[in-house]
Design an enzyme around this catalytic site. Structure first.
Site, PDB file in Angstrom:
ATOM      1  N   SER A  40     -10.749  45.048 -44.721  1.00 18.63           N
ATOM      2  CA  SER A  40     -11.745  44.623 -45.712  1.00 18.63           C
ATOM      3  C   SER A  40     -12.099  43.144 -45.560  1.00 18.63           C
ATOM      4  O   SER A  40     -12.890  42.621 -46.337  1.00 18.63           O
ATOM      5  CB  SER A  40     -11.229  44.894 -47.132  1.00 18.63           C
ATOM      6  OG  SER A  40      -9.967  44.282 -47.328  1.00 18.63           O
ATOM      7  N   THR A 173     -48.529  51.962 -78.029  1.00 16.14           N
ATOM      8  CA  THR A 173     -47.476  52.964 -77.887  1.00 16.14           C
ATOM      9  C   THR A 173     -48.098  54.086 -77.066  1.00 16.14           C
ATOM     10  O   THR A 173     -49.307  54.318 -77.155  1.00 16.14           O
ATOM     11  CB  THR A 173     -46.996  53.530 -79.240  1.00 16.14           C
ATOM     12  OG1 THR A 173     -48.066  54.304 -79.805  1.00 16.14           O
ATOM     13  CG2 THR A 173     -46.628  52.432 -80.231  1.00 16.14           C
ATOM     14  N   HIS A 174     -47.279  54.756 -76.254  1.00 18.27           N
ATOM     15  CA  HIS A 174     -47.768  55.788 -75.330  1.00 18.27           C
ATOM     16  C   HIS A 174     -48.835  55.215 -74.392  1.00 18.27           C
ATOM     17  O   HIS A 174     -49.688  55.957 -73.917  1.00 18.27           O
ATOM     18  CB  HIS A 174     -48.349  56.998 -76.064  1.00 18.27           C
ATOM     19  CG  HIS A 174     -47.493  57.516 -77.173  1.00 18.27           C
ATOM     20  ND1 HIS A 174     -46.561  58.501 -77.000  1.00 18.27           N
ATOM     21  CD2 HIS A 174     -47.413  57.139 -78.481  1.00 18.27           C
ATOM     22  CE1 HIS A 174     -45.948  58.746 -78.160  1.00 18.27           C
ATOM     23  NE2 HIS A 174     -46.439  57.918 -79.071  1.00 18.27           N
ATOM     24  N   SER A 295     -53.566  41.873 -48.470  1.00 22.71           N
ATOM     25  CA  SER A 295     -53.643  43.092 -47.669  1.00 22.71           C
ATOM     26  C   SER A 295     -54.082  42.719 -46.263  1.00 22.71           C
ATOM     27  O   SER A 295     -54.928  41.841 -46.084  1.00 22.71           O
ATOM     28  CB  SER A 295     -54.653  44.049 -48.296  1.00 22.71           C
ATOM     29  OG  SER A 295     -55.096  44.976 -47.328  1.00 22.71           O
ATOM     30  N   LYS A 301     -57.899  41.720 -51.565  1.00 20.52           N
ATOM     31  CA  LYS A 301     -56.714  42.138 -52.330  1.00 20.52           C
ATOM     32  C   LYS A 301     -55.729  41.011 -52.616  1.00 20.52           C
ATOM     33  O   LYS A 301     -55.488  40.152 -51.790  1.00 20.52           O
ATOM     34  CB  LYS A 301     -55.952  43.239 -51.558  1.00 20.52           C
ATOM     35  CG  LYS A 301     -56.592  44.587 -51.547  1.00 20.52           C
ATOM     36  CD  LYS A 301     -56.687  45.260 -52.897  1.00 20.52           C
ATOM     37  CE  LYS A 301     -55.364  45.723 -53.463  1.00 20.52           C
ATOM     38  NZ  LYS A 301     -54.703  46.752 -52.634  1.00 20.52           N
ATOM     39  N   ASN A 303     -51.869  41.386 -54.237  1.00 16.03           N
ATOM     40  CA  ASN A 303     -50.958  42.427 -54.704  1.00 16.03           C
ATOM     41  C   ASN A 303     -49.747  41.854 -55.449  1.00 16.03           C
ATOM     42  O   ASN A 303     -49.217  40.816 -55.070  1.00 16.03           O
ATOM     43  CB  ASN A 303     -50.466  43.254 -53.503  1.00 16.03           C
ATOM     44  CG  ASN A 303     -51.605  43.992 -52.828  1.00 16.03           C
ATOM     45  OD1 ASN A 303     -52.549  44.432 -53.483  1.00 16.03           O
ATOM     46  ND2 ASN A 303     -51.535  44.100 -51.515  1.00 16.03           N
ATOM     47  N   GLU A 308     -43.511  44.428 -58.004  1.00 21.26           N
ATOM     48  CA  GLU A 308     -43.201  45.762 -57.461  1.00 21.26           C
ATOM     49  C   GLU A 308     -41.807  45.796 -56.854  1.00 21.26           C
ATOM     50  O   GLU A 308     -41.063  46.768 -57.015  1.00 21.26           O
ATOM     51  CB  GLU A 308     -44.253  46.151 -56.422  1.00 21.26           C
ATOM     52  CG  GLU A 308     -45.600  46.429 -57.055  1.00 21.26           C
ATOM     53  CD  GLU A 308     -46.696  46.560 -56.016  1.00 21.26           C
ATOM     54  OE1 GLU A 308     -47.429  47.542 -56.063  1.00 21.26           O
ATOM     55  OE2 GLU A 308     -46.817  45.671 -55.150  1.00 21.26           O
ATOM     56  N   TYR A 335      -2.352  51.701 -58.071  1.00 17.98           N
ATOM     57  CA  TYR A 335      -3.301  51.277 -57.043  1.00 17.98           C
ATOM     58  C   TYR A 335      -3.479  52.385 -56.014  1.00 17.98           C
ATOM     59  O   TYR A 335      -2.507  52.995 -55.568  1.00 17.98           O
ATOM     60  CB  TYR A 335      -2.801  50.002 -56.344  1.00 17.98           C
ATOM     61  CG  TYR A 335      -3.744  49.587 -55.231  1.00 17.98           C
ATOM     62  CD1 TYR A 335      -4.878  48.828 -55.507  1.00 17.98           C
ATOM     63  CD2 TYR A 335      -3.534  50.013 -53.925  1.00 17.98           C
ATOM     64  CE1 TYR A 335      -5.769  48.491 -54.502  1.00 17.98           C
ATOM     65  CE2 TYR A 335      -4.418  49.676 -52.914  1.00 17.98           C
ATOM     66  CZ  TYR A 335      -5.543  48.912 -53.208  1.00 17.98           C
ATOM     67  OH  TYR A 335      -6.426  48.591 -52.214  1.00 17.98           O
ATOM     68  N   GLN A 340     -10.371  49.714 -52.805  1.00 13.98           N
ATOM     69  CA  GLN A 340     -10.968  48.697 -51.928  1.00 13.98           C
ATOM     70  C   GLN A 340     -12.490  48.845 -51.891  1.00 13.98           C
ATOM     71  O   GLN A 340     -13.203  47.904 -51.542  1.00 13.98           O
ATOM     72  CB  GLN A 340     -10.375  48.824 -50.519  1.00 13.98           C
ATOM     73  CG  GLN A 340     -10.882  47.801 -49.541  1.00 13.98           C
ATOM     74  CD  GLN A 340     -10.099  47.828 -48.235  1.00 13.98           C
ATOM     75  OE1 GLN A 340      -8.938  47.455 -48.189  1.00 13.98           O
ATOM     76  NE2 GLN A 340     -10.732  48.297 -47.167  1.00 13.98           N
ATOM     77  N   LYS A 343     -15.496  46.433 -54.124  1.00 20.55           N
ATOM     78  CA  LYS A 343     -16.067  45.101 -53.966  1.00 20.55           C
ATOM     79  C   LYS A 343     -17.496  45.079 -53.429  1.00 20.55           C
ATOM     80  O   LYS A 343     -18.338  44.327 -53.930  1.00 20.55           O
ATOM     81  CB  LYS A 343     -15.153  44.248 -53.077  1.00 20.55           C
ATOM     82  CG  LYS A 343     -13.939  43.738 -53.854  1.00 20.55           C
ATOM     83  CD  LYS A 343     -12.893  43.106 -52.976  1.00 20.55           C
ATOM     84  CE  LYS A 343     -12.037  44.090 -52.234  1.00 20.55           C
ATOM     85  NZ  LYS A 343     -11.258  44.999 -53.101  1.00 20.55           N
TER      86      LYS A 343
HETATM   87  N1  ARG Z   1      -7.764  45.090 -49.259  1.00 20.24           N
HETATM   88  C1  ARG Z   1      -7.166  45.743 -50.359  1.00 20.24           C
HETATM   89  C2  ARG Z   1      -8.230  45.996 -51.466  1.00 20.24           C
HETATM   90  O1  ARG Z   1      -9.234  45.405 -51.427  1.00 20.24           O
HETATM   91  C3  ARG Z   1      -6.078  44.902 -50.927  1.00 20.24           C
HETATM   92  C4  ARG Z   1      -4.943  45.659 -51.545  1.00 20.24           C
HETATM   93  C5  ARG Z   1      -4.258  46.460 -50.537  1.00 20.24           C
HETATM   94  N2  ARG Z   1      -3.072  47.028 -51.024  1.00 20.24           N
HETATM   95  C6  ARG Z   1      -2.434  47.972 -50.367  1.00 20.24           C
HETATM   96  N3  ARG Z   1      -1.358  48.414 -50.865  1.00 20.24           N
HETATM   97  N4  ARG Z   1      -2.922  48.487 -49.275  1.00 20.24           N
HETATM   98  O2  ARG Z   1      -8.031  46.807 -52.347  1.00 20.24           O
END
Ligand code: ARG
Length: 494
Positions: A40, A173-174, A295, A301, A303, A308, A335, A340, A343
């Site tokens: 990661s 409205t509408h 355009s 034009k 735009n 949008e 966990y 992971q 993120k």
């Molecule tokens: N890279 C992992 C994450 O973002 C960190 C935690 C990893 N923990 C583990 N026991 N493999 O979740």
């Protein structure tokens, strides 16, 4: 026949067992494609400033627990500072790393500088709590930065509302003309929605505001670290309450994504209004050159691309919320590596939303009004029909009957092909003897606007008060939008 494309890794797994975080019980190294697949660091390197701040606090905590000496803590702090400096000055250093994740990266860099002392920092802690802590710090900063962006947008709406106070428009409205309102009232309606978004961002900050450190992998810490002190040092309001919950909980990320999804939805509605109002059919707004495109084929034009794209990008922000909800659904307690996946959607939605609020604030500020068109559209006598019914109500007619009477007047006007306001007084009197000579003077655009004088209504005085109220709330939001963390992670979320 071509063979199936191979998933190619860019980083080779560390060969030496001391470079791994968990090699001891494994007889063979990980498959290269799998190693890359599970890494990661490519995206969680963004958490590095937070990771370093947590490491500093953890070193102090280990000193308090009797694991590290004061000298060792000083050495670790100095090495962490060096790592921060090199990372800032030399991004290629990060690019070249084969680290599994940001936690592994810092450990490798610490060991490179300090030898075995570098390993000591991982005493009593787990990446499970580290990632949860880093991510909470990120979300606190991110949501605070977003709130600053939302405050700027509300400021732009309030400025336009103030500049054009008094300009009427047909309220709908509408998408059908209903009653006249002030254009400022329309702008402040959008401002209200964004102020609610600012509140929801505050909710996300509050839900991220607890420190998991001391939770270990799941059971808590076997060394007597002062969890309250770690939380304080990192700028958290409190430590988390349950170690197993702390390593599984991603509600703070959901809260942030929910706030962003709401924000994007509101931005999309504003965008739709502006696209419509800038169309030739409405002609209420003039698209600013700075936020429009042309355009390649039709020379005339202009735009509304800023609007949008704002509308279009809502899907991505909303889908980040769905992505995380889907990841979390069905996970057991504790966990799981699935976490992971939390993120990337958050980072992506954050980037998108930050760009959106910035562009939209600029586009709002740069937009010009076609006051003549707005006034002409608002001056359609049909918009005074409700006021005509109220005229009768004020003379004692029950509203249902008044509504019926005015409806008949409108029907008759439509049948005779004229505006009901042009019907001769005698004709009007046939519908109700209460329609007197003063009717035409009583029923004007101005009187209709002025009649909705309750707080929150569209009467000029009420709108003026709402504007002042909006500015006051904006001041409070802006004050709360400084960096949420007392960490070295400041700025990483921007
Ligand atoms: N890279 C992992 C994450 O973002 C960190 C935690 C990893 N923990 C583990 N026991 N493999 O979740």
């Amino acid at each position: 026949m071509t063979s199936a494309p191979k998933y190619k890794g860019t980083a080779k797994p560390p060969a030496k067992s001391e470079e791994k975080l968990w090699g001891g019980r494994f007889a063979r190294p990980p498959d290269e494609a799998f190693y890359e697949f599970q890494r990661s660091f490519r995206f969680d390197r963004r958490l590095l400033p937070y990771e370093l701040a947590v490491d500093r606090a953890w070193a102090c905590a280990l000193e308090g627990a009797g694991i590290l000496s004061a000298t060792e803590v000083r050495q670790i702090h100095a090495a962490l500072d060096q790592i921060a400096e090199r990372a800032a000055a030399d991004p290629a250093w990060l690019d070249a790393s084969a680290a599994e994740d940001v936690h592994h990266f810092v450990e490798l860099a610490l060991v490179e500088r300090l030898g075995p002392l570098g390993y000591k920092l991982h005493t009593g802690r787990s990446r499970n709590e580290l990632v949860a802590t880093d991510f909470r710090l990120f979300i606190k900063d991110a949501a605070a930065a977003m709130r600053g962006g939302v405050a700027a947008l509300v400021g732009a709406l309030a400025d336009q509302a103030e500049r054009h106070l008094g300009v009427p428009m047909p309220g709908m409205t509408h998408l059908q003309h209903g009653q006249p309102i002030l254009f400022s009232h329309f702008l402040l309606a959008h401002a209200e929605a964004f102020l609610r978004d600012a509140d929801r961002l505050g909710v996300a900050i509050a839900s991220a505001d607890a420190c998991p450190m001391g939770s270990g992998a799941l059971a808590g810490c076997a060394f007597p670290v002062d969890r309250a002190a770690i939380a304080r040092e990192l700028g958290f309001a409190r430590p988390t309450a349950n170690s197993l919950d702390a390593v599984s909980d991603r509600d703070f990320a959901l809260d942030y994504l929910f706030a962003l999804a709401g924000l994007a939805t509101h931005l999309s509605r504003l965008a739709e209004d502006f696209v419509l109002f800038a169309s030739q059919e409405f002609g209420f707004l003039v698209l600013p050159d700075e936020f429009s495109t042309g355009s390649s084929l039709m020379p005339q034009k202009k735009n509304p691309d800023a609007w949008e794209l704002t509308r279009g990008k809502t899907g991505r922000t909303t889908s980040a919320l769905f992505a995380l909800l889907t990841t979390l659904k069905g996970l057991p307690s504790g966990y799981q590596r699935d976490l992971q996946e939390d993120k990337e959607p958050v980072f992506a939605a954050h980037e998108q939303a930050l760009a959106l609020v910035q562009v939209v604030a600029g586009a709002v500020a740069a937009t010009h009004l076609n006051e003549e068109r707005l006034r002409a559209a608002a001056s359609d006598p049909a918009l005074l029909a409700t006021e005509a019914a109220h005229y009768l109500v004020r003379r004692g007619v029950p509203f249902r009957q008044a509504h019926e009477i005015v409806g008949k007047v409108i029907r008759e006007a439509e049948r005779s092909g004229q505006s009901w306001a042009d019907l001769p007084p005698a004709k009007l009197k046939a519908f109700s003897p209460l329609f007197a000579e003063d009717l035409r003077d009583a029923l004007t655009l101005e009187s209709a606007l002025a009649s909705c004088a309750v707080p929150g209504g569209t009467a000029p005085e009420a709108v003026r008060a709402a504007l002042a109220e909006c500015r006051a709330r904006l001041g409070a939001v802006a004050k709360a939008s400084g960096p949420a963390n007392a960490t070295r992670g400041k700025g990483a979320a921007r």
